[in-house]
Design a protein around this motif. Structure first.
Motif, PDB file in Angstrom:
ATOM      1  N   ARG A 296       0.785  -1.179   0.142  1.00  0.00           N
ATOM      2  CA  ARG A 296      -0.138  -0.021   0.015  1.00  0.00           C
ATOM      3  C   ARG A 296       0.737   1.191   0.132  1.00  0.00           C
ATOM      4  NH1 ARG A 296      -5.468  -0.745   3.536  1.00  0.00           N
ATOM      5  NH2 ARG A 296      -6.027  -2.825   2.568  1.00  0.00           N
ATOM      6  N   ARG A 297       1.962   1.312  -0.785  1.00  0.00           N
ATOM      7  CA  ARG A 297       2.697   2.499  -0.781  1.00  0.00           C
ATOM      8  C   ARG A 297       3.746   2.273  -2.158  1.00  0.00           C
ATOM      9  NH1 ARG A 297       7.863   1.737   3.235  1.00  0.00           N
ATOM     10  NH2 ARG A 297       7.664  -0.288   3.158  1.00  0.00           N
ATOM     11  N   PRO A 298       4.004   3.298  -2.726  1.00  0.00           N
ATOM     12  CA  PRO A 298       4.633   3.017  -4.215  1.00  0.00           C
ATOM     13  C   PRO A 298       6.039   2.649  -3.870  1.00  0.00           C
ATOM     14  CG  PRO A 298       4.597   5.395  -3.391  1.00  0.00           C
ATOM     15  CD  PRO A 298       3.610   4.719  -2.417  1.00  0.00           C
ATOM     16  N   PRO A 299       6.622   1.802  -5.045  1.00  0.00           N
ATOM     17  CA  PRO A 299       7.760   1.253  -4.747  1.00  0.00           C
ATOM     18  C   PRO A 299       8.763   2.517  -4.612  1.00  0.00           C
ATOM     19  CG  PRO A 299       6.879   0.775  -7.145  1.00  0.00           C
ATOM     20  CD  PRO A 299       5.871   1.414  -6.183  1.00  0.00           C
ATOM     21  N   PRO A 300       9.911   2.073  -4.274  1.00  0.00           N
ATOM     22  CA  PRO A 300      11.137   3.368  -4.273  1.00  0.00           C
ATOM     23  C   PRO A 300      11.678   3.375  -5.615  1.00  0.00           C
ATOM     24  CG  PRO A 300      12.035   0.993  -3.631  1.00  0.00           C
ATOM     25  CD  PRO A 300      10.360   0.694  -3.809  1.00  0.00           C
ATOM     26  N   PRO A 301      11.950   4.510  -6.028  1.00  0.00           N
ATOM     27  CA  PRO A 301      12.294   4.823  -7.554  1.00  0.00           C
ATOM     28  C   PRO A 301      13.498   4.226  -7.748  1.00  0.00           C
ATOM     29  CG  PRO A 301      12.903   6.819  -5.896  1.00  0.00           C
ATOM     30  CD  PRO A 301      12.052   5.732  -5.314  1.00  0.00           C
ATOM     31  N   PRO A 302      13.917   3.982  -9.272  1.00  0.00           N
ATOM     32  CA  PRO A 302      14.970   3.128  -9.412  1.00  0.00           C
ATOM     33  C   PRO A 302      16.158   4.184  -9.330  1.00  0.00           C
ATOM     34  CG  PRO A 302      13.478   3.627 -11.242  1.00  0.00           C
ATOM     35  CD  PRO A 302      12.803   4.228 -10.186  1.00  0.00           C
ATOM     36  N   PRO A 303      17.348   3.503  -9.333  1.00  0.00           N
ATOM     37  CA  PRO A 303      18.653   4.420  -9.362  1.00  0.00           C
ATOM     38  C   PRO A 303      18.648   5.221 -10.481  1.00  0.00           C
ATOM     39  CG  PRO A 303      18.966   2.202  -8.642  1.00  0.00           C
ATOM     40  CD  PRO A 303      17.697   2.135  -9.332  1.00  0.00           C
ATOM     41  N   LYS A 304      19.302   6.474 -10.438  1.00  0.00           N
ATOM     42  CA  LYS A 304      19.366   7.328 -11.599  1.00  0.00           C
ATOM     43  C   LYS A 304      20.349   6.731 -12.526  1.00  0.00           C
ATOM     44  CE  LYS A 304      17.611  11.151  -9.606  1.00  0.00           C
ATOM     45  NZ  LYS A 304      16.535  11.724 -10.216  1.00  0.00           N
ATOM     46  N   GLU A 305      21.400   5.898 -12.467  1.00  0.00           N
ATOM     47  CA  GLU A 305      22.334   5.229 -13.434  1.00  0.00           C
ATOM     48  C   GLU A 305      21.408   4.245 -14.346  1.00  0.00           C
ATOM     49  OE1 GLU A 305      22.881   4.842  -9.960  1.00  0.00           O
ATOM     50  OE2 GLU A 305      24.206   6.428  -9.939  1.00  0.00           O
ATOM     51  N   ASN A 306      20.336   3.431 -13.639  1.00  0.00           N
ATOM     52  CA  ASN A 306      19.331   2.661 -14.406  1.00  0.00           C
ATOM     53  C   ASN A 306      18.605   3.466 -15.426  1.00  0.00           C
ATOM     54  OD1 ASN A 306      20.651   0.553 -12.979  1.00  0.00           O
ATOM     55  ND2 ASN A 306      18.852  -0.099 -11.801  1.00  0.00           N
ATOM     56  N   VAL A 307      18.091   4.563 -14.617  1.00  0.00           N
ATOM     57  CA  VAL A 307      17.030   5.326 -15.548  1.00  0.00           C
ATOM     58  C   VAL A 307      17.960   6.008 -16.945  1.00  0.00           C
ATOM     59  CG1 VAL A 307      15.721   7.576 -15.869  1.00  0.00           C
ATOM     60  CG2 VAL A 307      15.719   5.836 -13.816  1.00  0.00           C
TER      61      VAL A 307
END
Length: 91
Positions: A34-45
């Protein structure tokens, strides 16, 4: 002698009384309920954006420079120029 045999019996009784005790899981994933997942690392994006950009460049460049791979390599013949023999019509 009774004491040496009593300790394992007590441990077995204790384990039987709590059979549904949840063990600690050492998994590599986070639990998100019931909460959003953590954002992916900037390197992966950044890497994903670069790979996608390269893939689209590759597709569009080859559509621009070599359209025969998609649309066919031969010029289409106008059907009105075909002869009766080519069409299989007896004379």
């Amino acid at each position: 002698m009774l004491l040496s045999r009593g300790l394992p019996v007590l441990k077995n009784i204790n384990s039987c009384l709590t059979p549904f005790k949840q063990a600690v899981r050492n998994s590599s994933h986070q639990w998100n309920y019931r909460r959003p997942p953590p954002p992916p690392p900037k390197e992966n994006v950044l890497l994903a954006e670069l790979v996608q950009g390269f893939a689209w460049w590759w597709v569009l460049w080859h559509l621009w420079t070599e359209p025969g791979h998609v649309f066919g390599e031969y010029e289409q013949i106008e059907p009105s120029t075909w002869t009766d023999e080519e069409l299989g019509i007896p004379s």
